[in-house]
Enzyme design. Structure first.
Site, PDB file in Angstrom:
ATOM      1  N   LYS A  62       4.939 -10.775   8.243  1.00  0.00           N
ATOM      2  CA  LYS A  62       5.249  -9.788   8.971  1.00  0.00           C
ATOM      3  C   LYS A  62       6.321  -9.500  10.143  1.00  0.00           C
ATOM      4  O   LYS A  62       6.948 -10.280  10.747  1.00  0.00           O
ATOM      5  CB  LYS A  62       4.991  -8.129   9.005  1.00  0.00           C
ATOM      6  CG  LYS A  62       4.874  -7.764   8.087  1.00  0.00           C
ATOM      7  CD  LYS A  62       4.421  -6.503   8.083  1.00  0.00           C
ATOM      8  CE  LYS A  62       3.874  -5.731   6.809  1.00  0.00           C
ATOM      9  NZ  LYS A  62       3.837  -3.740   7.211  1.00  0.00           N
TER      10      LYS A  62
ATOM     11  N   SER B 230       6.822   4.507   4.337  1.00  0.00           N
ATOM     12  CA  SER B 230       6.458   2.818   5.227  1.00  0.00           C
ATOM     13  C   SER B 230       5.654   3.228   5.743  1.00  0.00           C
ATOM     14  O   SER B 230       5.750   4.776   6.558  1.00  0.00           O
ATOM     15  CB  SER B 230       7.489   2.602   5.285  1.00  0.00           C
ATOM     16  OG  SER B 230       6.945   1.324   6.412  1.00  0.00           O
TER      17      SER B 230
ATOM     18  N   GLY C  41       0.945  -0.942  -0.223  1.00  0.00           N
ATOM     19  CA  GLY C  41       0.142  -0.211   0.120  1.00  0.00           C
ATOM     20  C   GLY C  41       0.660   1.179   0.039  1.00  0.00           C
ATOM     21  O   GLY C  41       0.448   1.892  -0.666  1.00  0.00           O
ATOM     22  N   SER C  42       2.000   1.180   0.389  1.00  0.00           N
ATOM     23  CA  SER C  42       3.088   2.167   0.653  1.00  0.00           C
ATOM     24  C   SER C  42       4.192   2.487  -0.756  1.00  0.00           C
ATOM     25  O   SER C  42       4.633   3.178  -0.935  1.00  0.00           O
ATOM     26  CB  SER C  42       3.913   2.200   1.670  1.00  0.00           C
ATOM     27  OG  SER C  42       3.430   2.436   2.981  1.00  0.00           O
TER      28      SER C  42
ATOM     29  N   GLU D 169      -6.594  -7.613  -0.861  1.00  0.00           N
ATOM     30  CA  GLU D 169      -6.831  -7.282   0.297  1.00  0.00           C
ATOM     31  C   GLU D 169      -8.465  -7.357   0.939  1.00  0.00           C
ATOM     32  O   GLU D 169      -7.995  -7.318   2.709  1.00  0.00           O
ATOM     33  CB  GLU D 169      -5.650  -6.097   0.452  1.00  0.00           C
ATOM     34  CG  GLU D 169      -4.206  -6.744   0.577  1.00  0.00           C
ATOM     35  CD  GLU D 169      -3.306  -5.064   1.195  1.00  0.00           C
ATOM     36  OE1 GLU D 169      -3.023  -4.887   0.042  1.00  0.00           O
ATOM     37  OE2 GLU D 169      -2.966  -5.145   2.035  1.00  0.00           O
TER      38      GLU D 169
ATOM     39  N   ARG E 218      -3.021   1.200   2.896  1.00  0.00           N
ATOM     40  CA  ARG E 218      -3.453   0.956   1.815  1.00  0.00           C
ATOM     41  C   ARG E 218      -4.778   2.443   1.252  1.00  0.00           C
ATOM     42  O   ARG E 218      -5.012   2.815   0.847  1.00  0.00           O
ATOM     43  CB  ARG E 218      -3.713  -0.391   1.109  1.00  0.00           C
ATOM     44  CG  ARG E 218      -5.379  -1.100   2.228  1.00  0.00           C
ATOM     45  CD  ARG E 218      -5.288  -2.206   1.809  1.00  0.00           C
ATOM     46  NE  ARG E 218      -6.103  -2.971   2.635  1.00  0.00           N
ATOM     47  CZ  ARG E 218      -6.192  -3.869   3.698  1.00  0.00           C
ATOM     48  NH1 ARG E 218      -5.016  -3.543   4.284  1.00  0.00           N
ATOM     49  NH2 ARG E 218      -7.366  -4.729   4.130  1.00  0.00           N
TER      50      ARG E 218
ATOM     51  N   HIS F 288      -0.147  -9.480 -25.975  1.00  0.00           N
ATOM     52  CA  HIS F 288       0.842 -11.040 -26.455  1.00  0.00           C
ATOM     53  C   HIS F 288       1.459 -11.535 -25.651  1.00  0.00           C
ATOM     54  O   HIS F 288       2.121 -12.639 -25.936  1.00  0.00           O
ATOM     55  CB  HIS F 288       2.397  -9.699 -26.596  1.00  0.00           C
ATOM     56  CG  HIS F 288       2.148  -8.329 -27.421  1.00  0.00           C
ATOM     57  ND1 HIS F 288       2.294  -8.688 -28.640  1.00  0.00           N
ATOM     58  CD2 HIS F 288       1.769  -7.695 -27.181  1.00  0.00           C
ATOM     59  CE1 HIS F 288       1.813  -7.635 -29.112  1.00  0.00           C
ATOM     60  NE2 HIS F 288       1.581  -6.692 -28.288  1.00  0.00           N
TER      61      HIS F 288
ATOM     62  N   SER G 245       3.565   2.433   8.233  1.00  0.00           N
ATOM     63  CA  SER G 245       4.155   2.220   9.569  1.00  0.00           C
ATOM     64  C   SER G 245       5.647   3.096   9.745  1.00  0.00           C
ATOM     65  O   SER G 245       5.649   3.458  11.322  1.00  0.00           O
ATOM     66  CB  SER G 245       3.739   1.047   9.711  1.00  0.00           C
ATOM     67  OG  SER G 245       4.877   0.262   8.722  1.00  0.00           O
TER      68      SER G 245
ATOM     69  N   THR H 276       8.773  -1.083   7.801  1.00  0.00           N
ATOM     70  CA  THR H 276       8.931  -2.268   6.749  1.00  0.00           C
ATOM     71  C   THR H 276       9.868  -2.543   6.911  1.00  0.00           C
ATOM     72  O   THR H 276      11.252  -1.325   5.860  1.00  0.00           O
ATOM     73  CB  THR H 276       7.785  -2.083   5.568  1.00  0.00           C
ATOM     74  OG1 THR H 276       6.651  -2.069   5.515  1.00  0.00           O
ATOM     75  CG2 THR H 276       7.895  -2.599   4.164  1.00  0.00           C
TER      76      THR H 276
HETATM   77  C1  F6R Z   1      -1.722  -2.643   4.268  1.00  0.00           C
HETATM   78  C2  F6R Z   1      -1.062  -2.520   2.885  1.00  0.00           C
HETATM   79  C3  F6R Z   1       0.472  -3.016   3.381  1.00  0.00           C
HETATM   80  C4  F6R Z   1       1.122  -2.450   3.682  1.00  0.00           C
HETATM   81  C5  F6R Z   1       2.376  -2.915   3.216  1.00  0.00           C
HETATM   82  C6  F6R Z   1       3.864  -2.182   3.419  1.00  0.00           C
HETATM   83  O1  F6R Z   1      -2.787  -2.115   4.774  1.00  0.00           O
HETATM   84  O2  F6R Z   1      -1.093  -2.191   2.145  1.00  0.00           O
HETATM   85  O3  F6R Z   1       0.040  -4.044   1.509  1.00  0.00           O
HETATM   86  O4  F6R Z   1       0.957  -1.278   2.767  1.00  0.00           O
HETATM   87  O5  F6R Z   1       2.472  -4.484   4.245  1.00  0.00           O
HETATM   88  O6  F6R Z   1       3.652  -1.239   4.995  1.00  0.00           O
HETATM   89  P1  F6R Z   1       3.606   0.406   5.040  1.00  0.00           P
HETATM   90  O7  F6R Z   1       2.716   0.153   4.590  1.00  0.00           O
HETATM   91  O8  F6R Z   1       3.260   0.202   6.831  1.00  0.00           O
HETATM   92  O9  F6R Z   1       5.417   0.187   4.501  1.00  0.00           O
END
Ligand code: F6R
Length: 353
Positions: A348, A101, A59-60, A238, A153, A254, A103, A106
């Site tokens: 994770k 990121s 999502g980031s 998701e 996301r 293709h 959070s 990541t």
């Molecule tokens: C959760 C989501 C995930 C996170 C990914 C990275 O809503 O969409 O795809 O974005 O796990 O985590 P962040 O975004 O915190 O770096």
């Protein structure tokens, strides 16, 4: 009989973490993002970078992907997305590296950030906190603070517009910034048609979600919708908790078209979703027509969703917005909480060792 997606009370009960409410707030969150981020002094000016790299996962990473798709015909320098622990070899002191990121924790993105620092790139971080904010503070790297309380996301208006504001500050969107206004107007109009209170009969997102039930969707995006097709794919994974795949035109002519030759029993369960663009170039538009004919003969179902608006950004955003609504409604139809991410968290946890 009331359609299940018109039982607003039940939908709200299932949507425990209010994903639909956040999706509905997309236009206001976009305006809020523009207001907040415009005021930031990011210590970047119209320096001539040789390339822009946006590092992020899931999502980031999507905000950067949309920025790349939007500016692709006008940006004099390449904009690329890096989704890994390490960065491409060309990242150096001439690179603007935007590390995103939500959070801030990541591990792939943190590792890329440390590497960018070693390579002496100009860096800007984008996060709501965590280790990324700490590192930025310690190393005196500019940090754009994303507001807390979202699923990464679902923070897409903040993720995208924070990057867009930086692209503007470095002079990459001079001719195209006016597209932002039209995009937000179109998002508002679409929201009035697709929100939770809007009945099934005139709610395109509820109708598409309902048609997708029981199918595995394969999404094919027009030329400008490469990132959007992938967003539909990942939002369906998701928010709806079902498998999906994506490809884009003209590339799909293709390879992906060959899937129409699969066993009929298998294809019965597959739905092709074509994300079309009213301004698609003529050759590609003509071939999409033929692609549609071939796929509709063999696939269990085919749905076509056309983008809205004139400006490139509006067409990108409108198509993305429809997908966000569809994925949430589809999750709810399947009895799932669109916000939950148990399996991502499980992965994770095991990554951290
Ligand atoms: C959760 C989501 C995930 C996170 C990914 C990275 O809503 O969409 O795809 O974005 O796990 O985590 P962040 O975004 O915190 O770096």
């Amino acid at each position: 009989m009331v359609h299940p997606l018109d039982d607003v009370t039940l939908l709200k009960q299932l949507d425990k973490n209010e994903m639909l409410k956040v999706i509905e707030a997309f236009p206001e969150n976009s305006l809020n993002a523009l207001k907040i981020f415009d005021g930031y002094d990011l210590k970047v000016n119209k320096k001539t970078f040789r390339n822009i790299v946006i590092a992020g996962m899931g999502g980031s990473a999507i905000g950067g992907t949309l920025l790349r798709d939007w500016l692709q015909p006008t940006s004099p320098i390449p904009i690329s997305i890096s989704k890994n622990y390490s960065l491409p070899a060309y990242v150096n002191e001439d690179t603007l590296l935007m590390a995103v990121s939500y959070s801030g924790n990541t591990e792939e993105t943190l590792s890329a950030l440390v590497e960018a620092k070693k390579r002496q790139a100009t860096i800007i971080t984008f996060t709501s906190g965590g280790n990324m904010a700490k590192y930025a503070n310690q190393e005196e790297i500019p940090c754009v603070k994303l507001p807390v309380g979202f699923q990464p996301r679902a923070a897409i208006p903040y993720q995208f517009f924070s990057l867009a504001v930086v692209a503007r500050k470095v002079g990459l969107v001079e001719g195209t910034w006016s597209e932002v206004d039209e995009s937000i107007k179109i998002l508002r109009k679409l929201r009035s048609e697709m929100n939770i209170e809007s009945p099934y009969d005139r709610n395109m997102a509820k109708q598409i979600a309902s048609q997708l039930r029981g199918y595995i969707p394969l999404i094919y995006g027009s030329s400008i919708h490469e990132g959007v097709a992938y967003r539909w794919n990942t939002q369906i994974n998701e928010n709806s908790k079902i498998p999906a795949g994506s490809n884009n035109f003209p590339e799909a002519f293709h390879n992906a078209v060959m899937a129409s030759e699969a066993d009929a029993v298998l294809l019965k369960h597959v739905c092709a979703i074509l994300l079309t663009d009213p301004y698609e170039q003529a050759e590609t538009a003509a071939k999409i027509q033929r692609f549609r004919d071939i796929m509709s003969r063999r696939f269990g179902r085919l749905i076509e969703v056309s983008a809205f608006g004139k400006a490139r950004l509006s067409r990108i955003m409108s198509s993305l917005y429809i997908g966000d609504f569809v994925s949430a409604y589809l999750g709810l139809l399947n009895g799932k909480d669109p916000s939950s991410i148990d399996s991502i968290n499980e992965l994770k946890r095991s990554n951290l060792g």
